[in-house]
Design an enzyme around this catalytic site. Structure first.
Site, PDB file in Angstrom:
ATOM      1  N   HIS A  68      11.434  -7.575   7.614  1.00 21.93           N
ATOM      2  CA  HIS A  68      11.636  -7.225   6.210  1.00 21.93           C
ATOM      3  C   HIS A  68      10.340  -6.808   5.514  1.00 21.93           C
ATOM      4  CE1 HIS A  68      13.490  -7.316   2.249  1.00 21.93           C
ATOM      5  NE2 HIS A  68      12.521  -8.097   1.817  1.00 21.93           N
ATOM      6  N   ASP A  69       9.211  -7.350   5.952  1.00 22.85           N
ATOM      7  CA  ASP A  69       7.945  -7.095   5.258  1.00 22.85           C
ATOM      8  C   ASP A  69       6.826  -6.880   6.270  1.00 22.85           C
ATOM      9  OD1 ASP A  69       6.092  -6.793   3.232  1.00 22.85           O
ATOM     10  OD2 ASP A  69       5.820  -8.945   2.900  1.00 22.85           O
ATOM     11  N   LEU A  70       6.953  -5.826   7.058  1.00 24.84           N
ATOM     12  CA  LEU A  70       5.920  -5.532   8.055  1.00 24.84           C
ATOM     13  C   LEU A  70       4.677  -5.006   7.344  1.00 24.84           C
ATOM     14  CD1 LEU A  70       5.410  -5.516  11.121  1.00 24.84           C
ATOM     15  CD2 LEU A  70       6.093  -3.110  11.125  1.00 24.84           C
TER      16      LEU A  70
END
Length: 244
Positions: free
Chosen positions: A173-175
């Protein structure tokens, strides 16, 4: 060996192979502070605690863990800091991340081991915590690139590692540059799979969205930090590794 613990308004799952004497208190930073077992911390949306654990069993190994409390982001996080609407244990963020980390281990992907999670219910809402293994002798890319450059082989390795996750349809979701780690052997790991999932659809646009988000992360750090060793050629090396 995944066991469950129900205690009043707490529900927990834990890996009894990793922690044989589990208690709900182990999901509290105060518990570890009292035992002088906290070895460090990191600041993000909240405080992430680094913990050293050893069971009472003879010859048990020392384990390095990470304890993280779930906090909301964005504007709603300023109002409802760490509470989420409860729709069932398996729908909580902690349970889903715990299950996803197990899945990643079954695929032999470089991610933390899940140790335990806990959900504390209060009326229609819940709060949650997660214990996972700490990647030993590792730093995130922001810390590393603030001090040194990385050669092209490492950049390609980073891209190839991301591709390994994407080949198994693992969505992060938050690379970003904070969630990619290098250990002292220059091996790449990816952490923080909150709101991650296995994508089961034919649309693969999300993969390019992951990559685009990562690039924006590098550019943000480049603009924010006085020294940050990231260049466009570095990005092209990462993409070369991803496309191999």
């Amino acid at each position: 060996m995944i066991n469950e613990l129900n205690l009043h308004n707490h529900f927990c799952r834990y890996d009894s192979d990793k922690v044989s004497n589990f208690s709900v208190d182990m999901l509290s930073a105060n518990y570890w502070q009292a035992k002088d077992a906290i070895t460090g911390s990191a600041q993000g949306r909240g405080t992430t605690w680094f913990i050293q654990y050893q069971s009472n069993e003879s010859n048990s190994p020392v384990q390095q863990w990470v304890l993280r409390h779930y906090y909301r982001g964005g504007l709603i996080g300023k109002v409802i800091n760490d509470s989420y609407f409860f729709t069932g244990i398996d729908h909580t963020r902690a349970a889903k991340e715990f299950a996803l980390l197990h899945h990643l281990q079954s695929l032999n992907l470089p991610a933390p081991l899940p140790i335990a999670f806990g959900v504390k219910r209060s009326s229609l809402f819940y709060q949650a915590d997660l214990l996972s293994s700490r990647i030993e002798n590792a730093q995130d890319l922001v810390a590393i690139l603030s001090k040194q450059t990385l050669d092209g082989v490492i950049w390609q390795r980073i891209g190839a590692t991301i591709k390994r996750f994407h080949k198994h349809n693992i969505y992060h979701h938050d690379l970003n540059a904070h969630n990619i780690l290098l250990d002292d052997k220059q091996q790449v790991f990816i952490i923080d799979f909150d709101q991650g999932e296995v994508k089961n659809c034919s649309n693969t646009a999300w993969k390019q969205g992951n990559i685009a988000r990562l690039k924006r992360s590098f550019e943000k750090e480049n603009n924010k930090l006085p020294e940050f060793n990231f260049t466009q050629p570095n990005w092209q090396q990462l993409i070369t590794g991803y496309n191999k």
